[in-house]
Design a protein around this motif. Structure first.
Motif, PDB file in Angstrom:
ATOM      1  N   THR A  19       0.824  -1.213   0.000  1.00  0.00           N
ATOM      2  CA  THR A  19       0.000   0.000   0.000  1.00  0.00           C
ATOM      3  C   THR A  19       0.852   1.254   0.000  1.00  0.00           C
ATOM      4  N   ALA A  20       0.340   2.247  -0.704  1.00  0.00           N
ATOM      5  CA  ALA A  20       1.042   3.524  -0.817  1.00  0.00           C
ATOM      6  C   ALA A  20       0.999   4.304   0.494  1.00  0.00           C
ATOM      7  N   ASP A  21      -0.121   4.248   1.180  1.00  0.00           N
ATOM      8  CA  ASP A  21      -0.313   4.987   2.417  1.00  0.00           C
ATOM      9  C   ASP A  21      -0.173   4.029   3.598  1.00  0.00           C
ATOM     10  N   LYS A  22       0.989   4.042   4.219  1.00  0.00           N
ATOM     11  CA  LYS A  22       1.264   3.114   5.321  1.00  0.00           C
ATOM     12  C   LYS A  22       0.442   3.431   6.569  1.00  0.00           C
ATOM     13  N   GLN A  23      -0.178   4.612   6.617  1.00  0.00           N
ATOM     14  CA  GLN A  23      -0.979   4.988   7.771  1.00  0.00           C
ATOM     15  C   GLN A  23      -2.377   4.371   7.742  1.00  0.00           C
ATOM     16  N   ARG A  24      -2.831   3.979   6.549  1.00  0.00           N
ATOM     17  CA  ARG A  24      -4.162   3.388   6.421  1.00  0.00           C
ATOM     18  C   ARG A  24      -4.105   1.913   6.745  1.00  0.00           C
ATOM     19  N   PRO A  25      -4.946   1.465   7.650  1.00  0.00           N
ATOM     20  CA  PRO A  25      -4.971   0.028   7.947  1.00  0.00           C
ATOM     21  C   PRO A  25      -5.602  -0.746   6.791  1.00  0.00           C
ATOM     22  N   VAL A  26      -5.088  -1.926   6.550  1.00  0.00           N
ATOM     23  CA  VAL A  26      -5.617  -2.807   5.521  1.00  0.00           C
ATOM     24  C   VAL A  26      -6.593  -3.758   6.194  1.00  0.00           C
ATOM     25  N   GLY A  27      -7.825  -3.726   5.741  1.00  0.00           N
ATOM     26  CA  GLY A  27      -8.848  -4.601   6.303  1.00  0.00           C
ATOM     27  C   GLY A  27      -9.416  -5.518   5.245  1.00  0.00           C
ATOM     28  N   LEU A  28     -10.184  -6.481   5.668  1.00  0.00           N
ATOM     29  CA  LEU A  28     -10.788  -7.436   4.748  1.00  0.00           C
ATOM     30  C   LEU A  28     -11.684  -6.778   3.710  1.00  0.00           C
ATOM     31  N   HIS A  29     -12.280  -5.656   4.058  1.00  0.00           N
ATOM     32  CA  HIS A  29     -13.228  -5.014   3.154  1.00  0.00           C
ATOM     33  C   HIS A  29     -12.701  -3.703   2.584  1.00  0.00           C
ATOM     34  N   SER A  30     -11.386  -3.487   2.672  1.00  0.00           N
ATOM     35  CA  SER A  30     -10.765  -2.316   2.047  1.00  0.00           C
ATOM     36  C   SER A  30     -10.785  -2.508   0.535  1.00  0.00           C
ATOM     37  N   ASN A  31     -11.175  -1.467  -0.191  1.00  0.00           N
ATOM     38  CA  ASN A  31     -11.159  -1.541  -1.647  1.00  0.00           C
ATOM     39  C   ASN A  31      -9.710  -1.427  -2.110  1.00  0.00           C
ATOM     40  N   LEU A  32      -9.284  -2.378  -2.936  1.00  0.00           N
ATOM     41  CA  LEU A  32      -7.885  -2.437  -3.365  1.00  0.00           C
ATOM     42  C   LEU A  32      -7.443  -1.160  -4.071  1.00  0.00           C
ATOM     43  N   ILE A  33      -8.313  -0.569  -4.854  1.00  0.00           N
ATOM     44  CA  ILE A  33      -7.941   0.616  -5.620  1.00  0.00           C
ATOM     45  C   ILE A  33      -8.291   1.896  -4.874  1.00  0.00           C
ATOM     46  N   GLU A  34      -9.545   2.024  -4.474  1.00  0.00           N
ATOM     47  CA  GLU A  34     -10.005   3.264  -3.853  1.00  0.00           C
ATOM     48  C   GLU A  34      -9.429   3.495  -2.458  1.00  0.00           C
ATOM     49  N   ASP A  35      -9.430   2.462  -1.618  1.00  0.00           N
ATOM     50  CA  ASP A  35      -8.958   2.626  -0.239  1.00  0.00           C
ATOM     51  C   ASP A  35      -7.449   2.444  -0.100  1.00  0.00           C
ATOM     52  N   LEU A  36      -6.900   1.474  -0.827  1.00  0.00           N
ATOM     53  CA  LEU A  36      -5.493   1.132  -0.649  1.00  0.00           C
ATOM     54  C   LEU A  36      -4.592   1.738  -1.717  1.00  0.00           C
ATOM     55  N   GLY A  37      -5.183   2.295  -2.760  1.00  0.00           N
ATOM     56  CA  GLY A  37      -4.399   2.977  -3.788  1.00  0.00           C
ATOM     57  C   GLY A  37      -3.540   2.067  -4.644  1.00  0.00           C
ATOM     58  N   GLU A  39      -2.244   0.192  -7.785  1.00  0.00           N
ATOM     59  CA  GLU A  39      -2.292   0.309  -9.239  1.00  0.00           C
ATOM     60  C   GLU A  39      -2.140  -1.092  -9.802  1.00  0.00           C
ATOM     61  N   SER A  40      -2.386  -1.231 -11.101  1.00  0.00           N
ATOM     62  CA  SER A  40      -2.379  -2.559 -11.722  1.00  0.00           C
ATOM     63  C   SER A  40      -1.053  -3.290 -11.522  1.00  0.00           C
ATOM     64  N   ILE A  41       0.060  -2.590 -11.553  1.00  0.00           N
ATOM     65  CA  ILE A  41       1.362  -3.254 -11.379  1.00  0.00           C
ATOM     66  C   ILE A  41       1.495  -3.830  -9.973  1.00  0.00           C
ATOM     67  N   LYS A  42       0.960  -3.136  -8.991  1.00  0.00           N
ATOM     68  CA  LYS A  42       1.006  -3.641  -7.611  1.00  0.00           C
ATOM     69  C   LYS A  42       0.088  -4.846  -7.437  1.00  0.00           C
ATOM     70  N   ILE A  43      -1.027  -4.842  -8.146  1.00  0.00           N
ATOM     71  CA  ILE A  43      -1.937  -5.990  -8.079  1.00  0.00           C
ATOM     72  C   ILE A  43      -1.259  -7.208  -8.707  1.00  0.00           C
ATOM     73  N   MET A  44      -0.520  -6.993  -9.794  1.00  0.00           N
ATOM     74  CA  MET A  44       0.226  -8.090 -10.405  1.00  0.00           C
ATOM     75  C   MET A  44       1.330  -8.575  -9.451  1.00  0.00           C
ATOM     76  N   ASP A  45       1.972  -7.643  -8.751  1.00  0.00           N
ATOM     77  CA  ASP A  45       2.965  -8.027  -7.745  1.00  0.00           C
ATOM     78  C   ASP A  45       2.325  -8.902  -6.669  1.00  0.00           C
ATOM     79  N   LEU A  46       1.124  -8.529  -6.258  1.00  0.00           N
ATOM     80  CA  LEU A  46       0.397  -9.306  -5.253  1.00  0.00           C
ATOM     81  C   LEU A  46       0.144 -10.722  -5.757  1.00  0.00           C
ATOM     82  N   LEU A  47      -0.299 -10.846  -6.999  1.00  0.00           N
ATOM     83  CA  LEU A  47      -0.538 -12.177  -7.557  1.00  0.00           C
ATOM     84  C   LEU A  47       0.745 -13.009  -7.582  1.00  0.00           C
ATOM     85  N   MET A  48       1.853 -12.376  -7.947  1.00  0.00           N
ATOM     86  CA  MET A  48       3.131 -13.106  -7.968  1.00  0.00           C
ATOM     87  C   MET A  48       3.545 -13.543  -6.572  1.00  0.00           C
ATOM     88  N   MET A  49       3.295 -12.710  -5.576  1.00  0.00           N
ATOM     89  CA  MET A  49       3.609 -13.073  -4.198  1.00  0.00           C
ATOM     90  C   MET A  49       2.775 -14.273  -3.764  1.00  0.00           C
TER      91      MET A  49
END
Length: 87
Positions: A19-37, A39-49
């Motif tokens: 996540t770009a904003d380390k101050q925002r907590p990541v929750g089960l219902h956080s929106n990947l794009i709107e809440d956590l910011g 981008e598509s490359i980070k989502i691909m990184d997540l899939l690779m992880m």
């Protein structure tokens, strides 16, 4: 056998690091794009992880209806059950 909690915890751990904003907590219902910011490359990184952690190949179309970590857990668990038996 992977348990849902293990998959969910790992997804949340990965997202916390991506996540770009380390101050925002990541929750089960956080929106990947709107809440956590994410981008598509980070989502691909997540899939690779996830692929590395669970030693599998995840098709990109798994993301069609995914907007939150809970959605991703659901989609991944369905994929794991379909392709690797009951988890």
């Amino acid at each position: 056998m992977l348990k849902r909690e293990v998959v969910t915890d790992y997804i949340l751990e990965c997202l916390s690091g991506l996540t770009a904003d380390k101050q925002r907590p990541v929750g089960l219902h956080s929106n990947l794009i709107e809440d956590l910011g994410l981008e598509s490359i980070k989502i691909m990184d997540l899939l690779m992880m996830l692929e590395d952690q669970f030693d599998l190949s995840i098709p990109i179309n798994i993301l069609i209806d995914v907007s939150t970590p809970a959605d991703l857990t659901d989609a991944l668990m369905i994929y794991l059950e379909e392709h690797h038996g009951v988890v």
